[in-house]
Design a protein around this motif. Sequence first.
Motif, PDB file in Angstrom:
ATOM      1  N   GLU A 163      44.368  71.259  36.099  1.00 48.79           N
ATOM      2  CA  GLU A 163      43.404  71.342  35.005  1.00 48.79           C
ATOM      3  C   GLU A 163      43.690  70.275  33.965  1.00 48.79           C
ATOM      4  N   VAL A 164      42.668  69.503  33.622  1.00 51.49           N
ATOM      5  CA  VAL A 164      42.805  68.416  32.668  1.00 51.49           C
ATOM      6  C   VAL A 164      42.679  68.974  31.247  1.00 51.49           C
ATOM      7  N   PRO A 165      43.592  68.630  30.330  1.00 50.92           N
ATOM      8  CA  PRO A 165      43.488  69.099  28.946  1.00 50.92           C
ATOM      9  C   PRO A 165      42.137  68.737  28.338  1.00 50.92           C
ATOM     10  N   VAL A 166      41.663  69.568  27.436  1.00 48.11           N
ATOM     11  CA  VAL A 166      40.339  69.380  26.832  1.00 48.11           C
ATOM     12  C   VAL A 166      40.234  68.010  26.162  1.00 48.11           C
ATOM     13  N   LEU A 167      41.277  67.600  25.467  1.00 46.91           N
ATOM     14  CA  LEU A 167      41.253  66.289  24.806  1.00 46.91           C
ATOM     15  C   LEU A 167      40.975  65.182  25.812  1.00 46.91           C
ATOM     16  N   LEU A 168      41.663  65.223  26.945  1.00 43.02           N
ATOM     17  CA  LEU A 168      41.459  64.192  27.965  1.00 43.02           C
ATOM     18  C   LEU A 168      40.100  64.329  28.635  1.00 43.02           C
ATOM     19  N   GLN A 169      39.607  65.548  28.785  1.00 40.57           N
ATOM     20  CA  GLN A 169      38.258  65.723  29.331  1.00 40.57           C
ATOM     21  C   GLN A 169      37.235  64.983  28.466  1.00 40.57           C
ATOM     22  N   ASN A 170      37.368  65.106  27.161  1.00 42.16           N
ATOM     23  CA  ASN A 170      36.447  64.427  26.239  1.00 42.16           C
ATOM     24  C   ASN A 170      36.575  62.915  26.356  1.00 42.16           C
ATOM     25  N   ILE A 171      37.806  62.459  26.429  1.00 41.98           N
ATOM     26  CA  ILE A 171      38.040  61.017  26.558  1.00 41.98           C
ATOM     27  C   ILE A 171      37.499  60.494  27.878  1.00 41.98           C
ATOM     28  N   PHE A 172      37.714  61.233  28.955  1.00 48.91           N
ATOM     29  CA  PHE A 172      37.211  60.807  30.268  1.00 48.91           C
ATOM     30  C   PHE A 172      35.681  60.714  30.263  1.00 48.91           C
ATOM     31  N   GLN A 173      35.017  61.653  29.612  1.00 50.50           N
ATOM     32  CA  GLN A 173      33.556  61.622  29.523  1.00 50.50           C
ATOM     33  C   GLN A 173      33.083  60.398  28.744  1.00 50.50           C
ATOM     34  N   TYR A 174      33.793  60.093  27.678  1.00 46.91           N
ATOM     35  CA  TYR A 174      33.443  58.905  26.876  1.00 46.91           C
ATOM     36  C   TYR A 174      33.594  57.642  27.719  1.00 46.91           C
ATOM     37  N   ILE A 175      34.679  57.568  28.475  1.00 50.02           N
ATOM     38  CA  ILE A 175      34.923  56.398  29.321  1.00 50.02           C
ATOM     39  C   ILE A 175      33.816  56.236  30.359  1.00 50.02           C
ATOM     40  N   ASP A 176      33.407  57.341  30.986  1.00 48.73           N
ATOM     41  CA  ASP A 176      32.318  57.279  31.967  1.00 48.73           C
ATOM     42  C   ASP A 176      31.035  56.730  31.349  1.00 48.73           C
ATOM     43  N   LYS A 177      30.745  57.139  30.125  1.00 48.82           N
ATOM     44  CA  LYS A 177      29.503  56.734  29.471  1.00 48.82           C
ATOM     45  C   LYS A 177      29.498  55.254  29.063  1.00 48.82           C
ATOM     46  N   ASN A 178      30.679  54.666  28.958  1.00 48.51           N
ATOM     47  CA  ASN A 178      30.773  53.288  28.457  1.00 48.51           C
ATOM     48  C   ASN A 178      31.099  52.270  29.545  1.00 48.51           C
ATOM     49  N   GLU A 179      30.765  52.609  30.780  1.00 49.01           N
ATOM     50  CA  GLU A 179      31.036  51.718  31.905  1.00 49.01           C
ATOM     51  C   GLU A 179      30.464  50.322  31.682  1.00 49.01           C
ATOM     52  N   GLN A 180      29.217  50.237  31.273  1.00 47.66           N
ATOM     53  CA  GLN A 180      28.572  48.930  31.103  1.00 47.66           C
ATOM     54  C   GLN A 180      29.192  48.119  29.970  1.00 47.66           C
ATOM     55  N   VAL A 181      29.668  48.799  28.949  1.00 49.28           N
ATOM     56  CA  VAL A 181      30.346  48.110  27.839  1.00 49.28           C
ATOM     57  C   VAL A 181      31.624  47.457  28.346  1.00 49.28           C
TER      58      VAL A 181
ATOM     59  N   LYS B  35      40.958  55.680  32.465  1.00 50.05           N
ATOM     60  CA  LYS B  35      41.314  57.099  32.271  1.00 50.05           C
ATOM     61  C   LYS B  35      42.810  57.309  32.488  1.00 50.05           C
ATOM     62  N   LEU B  36      43.352  56.649  33.494  1.00 49.49           N
ATOM     63  CA  LEU B  36      44.777  56.771  33.787  1.00 49.49           C
ATOM     64  C   LEU B  36      45.620  56.351  32.586  1.00 49.49           C
ATOM     65  N   LEU B  37      45.277  55.225  31.980  1.00 50.03           N
ATOM     66  CA  LEU B  37      46.047  54.718  30.843  1.00 50.03           C
ATOM     67  C   LEU B  37      45.913  55.649  29.643  1.00 50.03           C
ATOM     68  N   ALA B  38      44.704  56.190  29.446  1.00 51.01           N
ATOM     69  CA  ALA B  38      44.496  57.143  28.357  1.00 51.01           C
ATOM     70  C   ALA B  38      45.338  58.399  28.584  1.00 51.01           C
ATOM     71  N   ALA B  39      45.395  58.856  29.829  1.00 59.33           N
ATOM     72  CA  ALA B  39      46.190  60.041  30.156  1.00 59.33           C
ATOM     73  C   ALA B  39      47.677  59.752  30.046  1.00 59.33           C
ATOM     74  N   TYR B  40      48.084  58.549  30.402  1.00 64.71           N
ATOM     75  CA  TYR B  40      49.493  58.151  30.289  1.00 64.71           C
ATOM     76  C   TYR B  40      49.935  58.187  28.828  1.00 64.71           C
ATOM     77  N   ILE B  41      49.090  57.676  27.931  1.00 66.58           N
ATOM     78  CA  ILE B  41      49.386  57.728  26.497  1.00 66.58           C
ATOM     79  C   ILE B  41      49.615  59.179  26.062  1.00 66.58           C
ATOM     80  N   PHE B  42      48.740  60.052  26.521  1.00 59.68           N
ATOM     81  CA  PHE B  42      48.832  61.468  26.179  1.00 59.68           C
ATOM     82  C   PHE B  42      50.125  62.088  26.711  1.00 59.68           C
ATOM     83  N   GLU B  43      50.431  61.806  27.977  1.00 64.57           N
ATOM     84  CA  GLU B  43      51.584  62.439  28.615  1.00 64.57           C
ATOM     85  C   GLU B  43      52.915  61.935  28.063  1.00 64.57           C
ATOM     86  N   ILE B  44      52.975  60.650  27.712  1.00 64.05           N
ATOM     87  CA  ILE B  44      54.201  60.119  27.125  1.00 64.05           C
ATOM     88  C   ILE B  44      54.541  60.871  25.843  1.00 64.05           C
TER      89      ILE B  44
END
Length: 482
Positions: A2-20, A467-476
């Motif tokens: 289960e992905v923490p809620v904070l990371l779920q929000n970040i992952f959704q943001y990342i998906d939405k900004n693919e073209q950026v 997403k991996l790097l964002a999650a790595y920041i969180f886990e560290i």
Amino acid sequence: MEVPVLLQNIFQYIDKNEQVYIQCLTEAVKIPSVSGIPNYREDVFRMVYWMEEKLKVLGVITEVCDIGTQVISTTENNSTKIALAPVLLGQLGNDPKKKTILVYGHLDVQPAAKEDGWDTEPFKLIQKNGKLYGRGASDDKGPCIAWLNAVEAYQKLNHEIPVNIKFIFEGMEECGSVGLEGFLKKRSDFLESVNCVCISDARWLGTKTPCLIYGLRGTCYFSIEIECASKDLHSGTFGGSVFEAMSDLVFLLDSLVDSSGKILVPDILEDVLPTTCEELKTYENIDFCVKEFKKAVGCEQLLHEDKIKILTNTWRYPSLSIHGIEGAFSDHGSKTVIPKKVIGKFSIRIVPNQDPEKIAKLVIDYLDKKWKTRKSPNNYKTSLTFSSKPWLSSVSHYNYTAAIKATEFAYNRKPDMIRIGGSIPVTLTFQEIMDKNVLVLPIGAGDDNAHSQNEKINIANLIQGTKLLAAYIFEISCVKEH
């Protein structure tokens, strides 16, 4: 998992900004920051300043650092000094209660031209079938930009970044990180308070399974120089009357390695650590397909057709490769010339426990003896051009523990723990200077064609890698030191 809620929000943001993110990579690839060609050095500078502006937008305190000059040969007897590409330092946060990670990447790229066999213009990012083609897309501009994307995702969602981040981006990695080690030793002040290091300059072993890298081979790069005349000669007039430099060079190059890939230099394997049964067992479960590897190479037969033999021979045994001949005619068509001087270039990828100085002595002594048997009157010299040591890291460190869990969050699967055959000299530099754990955390796929024609990064890898790097920041920030 289960992905923490904070990371779920970040992952959704990342998906939405693919073209950026694709647009940002498009800008970066457009800059031909080829460090190995002097005429492109200004573009490497331009790339460094481009990245500095991107960091400033994120609130990173930046510093562009001059690291000196290098001597470049202009003609046979003349040389000039040109500036080394600067090192870009950045710092985001300085809370003593938080862990501090050091992020490293490089902004320079290998040479590329469409006439080399590219299907598209190498310095124009092209999107096709879910892939982004362009020089530097995977090595290493895409991963560098993924770090920016990960930090921005936290900020745009008003989430506090749970660690302090220090950035080091250089522009000379593709030339062996010239000048970087000396600079880092002088700037020990910047390295203070760092808890661990993360490098995203590598790729997965295959195309499906994410990896963490804990070992790299080093490099000993050599040149053999042979001169037979004061000028190039017409083969019709002089052929049969002179000892030709090219023939001498081919003789020496042919004495280095046999058709099975065995290095012929005596005692070259003397210091190589033997494989253990425990180590070989770990290779059995690694996601590696020989057929897929062969397809990626584009050949019908490999030196080894067994999975474990391929992995051990590319990870933990040295290999010798011949790279080219300078001074020889190489254009299309015919030219009946005897070159006055040729320089053969080859390298040996060395493994842990091998010392570059010892390897260099073995190779040079061996070639000197071979040269005597040739009985040629030509001028001859073999020299070590540059070298880097091999590297091994401790996978039990929390740096790796955090990366494993972050990978599970981003990809819903555990990563393979691998070594690779390439060299990233700065890994050992950081480890030795700082005495801190170094992690290599790749986001690109094994078929990205780094250093080759049609280099690319999959859009999926760019997005999931962010997403991996964002999650790595969180886990560290969550793990405890031990």
